[in-house]
Structures are given as C-alpha cells and as structure tokens.
Scaffold this motif. Structure first.
Motif, PDB file in Angstrom:
ATOM      1  N   GLY A 127      36.331  50.096  29.918  1.00  0.00           N
ATOM      2  CA  GLY A 127      37.752  50.010  29.578  1.00  0.00           C
ATOM      3  C   GLY A 127      38.392  48.734  30.099  1.00  0.00           C
ATOM      4  N   PHE A 128      38.091  48.383  31.345  1.00  0.00           N
ATOM      5  CA  PHE A 128      38.626  47.141  31.905  1.00  0.00           C
ATOM      6  C   PHE A 128      38.089  45.916  31.165  1.00  0.00           C
ATOM      7  N   ARG A 129      36.820  45.954  30.800  1.00  0.00           N
ATOM      8  CA  ARG A 129      36.248  44.823  30.053  1.00  0.00           C
ATOM      9  C   ARG A 129      36.905  44.682  28.689  1.00  0.00           C
ATOM     10  N   ARG A 130      37.183  45.800  28.048  1.00  0.00           N
ATOM     11  CA  ARG A 130      37.849  45.765  26.751  1.00  0.00           C
ATOM     12  C   ARG A 130      39.253  45.170  26.872  1.00  0.00           C
ATOM     13  N   LEU A 131      39.962  45.608  27.904  1.00  0.00           N
ATOM     14  CA  LEU A 131      41.316  45.061  28.135  1.00  0.00           C
ATOM     15  C   LEU A 131      41.246  43.566  28.411  1.00  0.00           C
ATOM     16  N   ALA A 132      40.314  43.148  29.216  1.00  0.00           N
ATOM     17  CA  ALA A 132      40.178  41.721  29.537  1.00  0.00           C
ATOM     18  C   ALA A 132      39.836  40.931  28.275  1.00  0.00           C
ATOM     19  N   GLY A 133      38.990  41.479  27.416  1.00  0.00           N
ATOM     20  CA  GLY A 133      38.647  40.808  26.172  1.00  0.00           C
ATOM     21  C   GLY A 133      39.842  40.656  25.250  1.00  0.00           C
ATOM     22  N   ARG A 134      40.686  41.672  25.202  1.00  0.00           N
ATOM     23  CA  ARG A 134      41.905  41.596  24.369  1.00  0.00           C
ATOM     24  C   ARG A 134      42.866  40.540  24.902  1.00  0.00           C
ATOM     25  N   ARG A 135      42.977  40.482  26.210  1.00  0.00           N
ATOM     26  CA  ARG A 135      43.891  39.505  26.824  1.00  0.00           C
ATOM     27  C   ARG A 135      43.411  38.072  26.594  1.00  0.00           C
ATOM     28  N   GLN A 136      42.092  37.880  26.601  1.00  0.00           N
ATOM     29  CA  GLN A 136      41.549  36.541  26.367  1.00  0.00           C
ATOM     30  C   GLN A 136      41.765  36.092  24.930  1.00  0.00           C
TER      31      GLN A 136
END
Length: 138
Positions: A127-136
């Motif tokens: 979940g955190f990786r997905r959020l970080a990917g969206r932010r990037q």
C-alpha cells in the motif's frame, strides 16, 4: 557504447529489503508463539516460546530457500504466501514428527494468525509503495 551506472545503491536497497523481510518474518513468528504460550500460561517463557516457534521458523526458512523468496521478499505474492504456507504446513509437519501437539483448532489458529502477520505487513508495504508511486507520477 552503453553507459555504465552505479548499481550499488540498488543492490544495497535489495539487500536491505531481504534483511528486513527475513527479520520481520522471524519476529512475527516468535510473536505468534509468545502470544500462544501466554494464552496457555505455560512456564519457562523463553525456552517455551522457542520450543513452540522453531518448527514454524524452520518451515518459513525452508520456504525462503526453496522458493527463493529473497528475489522479492516484500511482495505478497508469491513471497508472502509462500512463507506463510511454508511456515504453517512445514511447521505442523515438524511438530508432528517431533511429538508436539497438532490438532485441528491449533492448525486453524496458526493458519489465520500467521496469515495476518506474514501477509499483513507485506500488504501494508504494498500500500505504501502504491501511494509513493502515485505521488511520483504527479
């Protein structure tokens, strides 16, 4: 001529995630054993926890080795599921072979508890990786 890039940071991050996942798996299996020992009020806490945990730790280690979990240790599938099923299935087999208790209610509790523990933190990481990917991408 292809450019050469420094892959040392990538390798260090990969080694770090392997160490984190292996330590998390071991700590969560020990936590499962400690909770169980505490619930049944058995004496000799440290030795008792280790006695309860070792088959599950061995099962998880065999899954890590046999299925090469270190290649993507924080992924839910196949790494997390492999470690979870390996810990429970091989752990119960080792418990049976060494004369420890293996009854259906305990198998169910181990399956559910270790599933929550071993898959849960991997789901949180995903979940955190997905959020970080969206932010990037923004």
């Amino acid at each position: 001529m292809p450019s050469r890039t420094n892959t040392a940071p990538v390798r260090a991050a990969a080694r770090s995630s392997v160490a984190i996942a292996a330590l998390a798996d071991a700590a969560l299996i020990l936590t499962f054993a400690a909770i169980g020992r505490d619930a049944h009020q058995r004496g000799d806490v440290i030795a008792g926890v280790l006695l309860t945990a070792w088959p599950f730790l061995a099962g998880a280690a065999l899954a890590w080795l046999g299925l090469r979990v270190w290649r993507a240790p924080l992924r839910v599938w196949p790494a997390g599921v492999s470690v979870w099923i390996g810990a429970v299935a091989l752990g119960m087999l080792l418990r049976a072979l060494t004369g420890q208790t293996v009854v259906v209610p305990f198998v169910i509790v181990a399956l559910l508890s270790l599933g929550v523990f071993l898959l849960g933190y991997r789901l949180i990481v995903a979940g955190f990786r997905r959020l970080a990917g969206r932010r990037q991408r923004r």
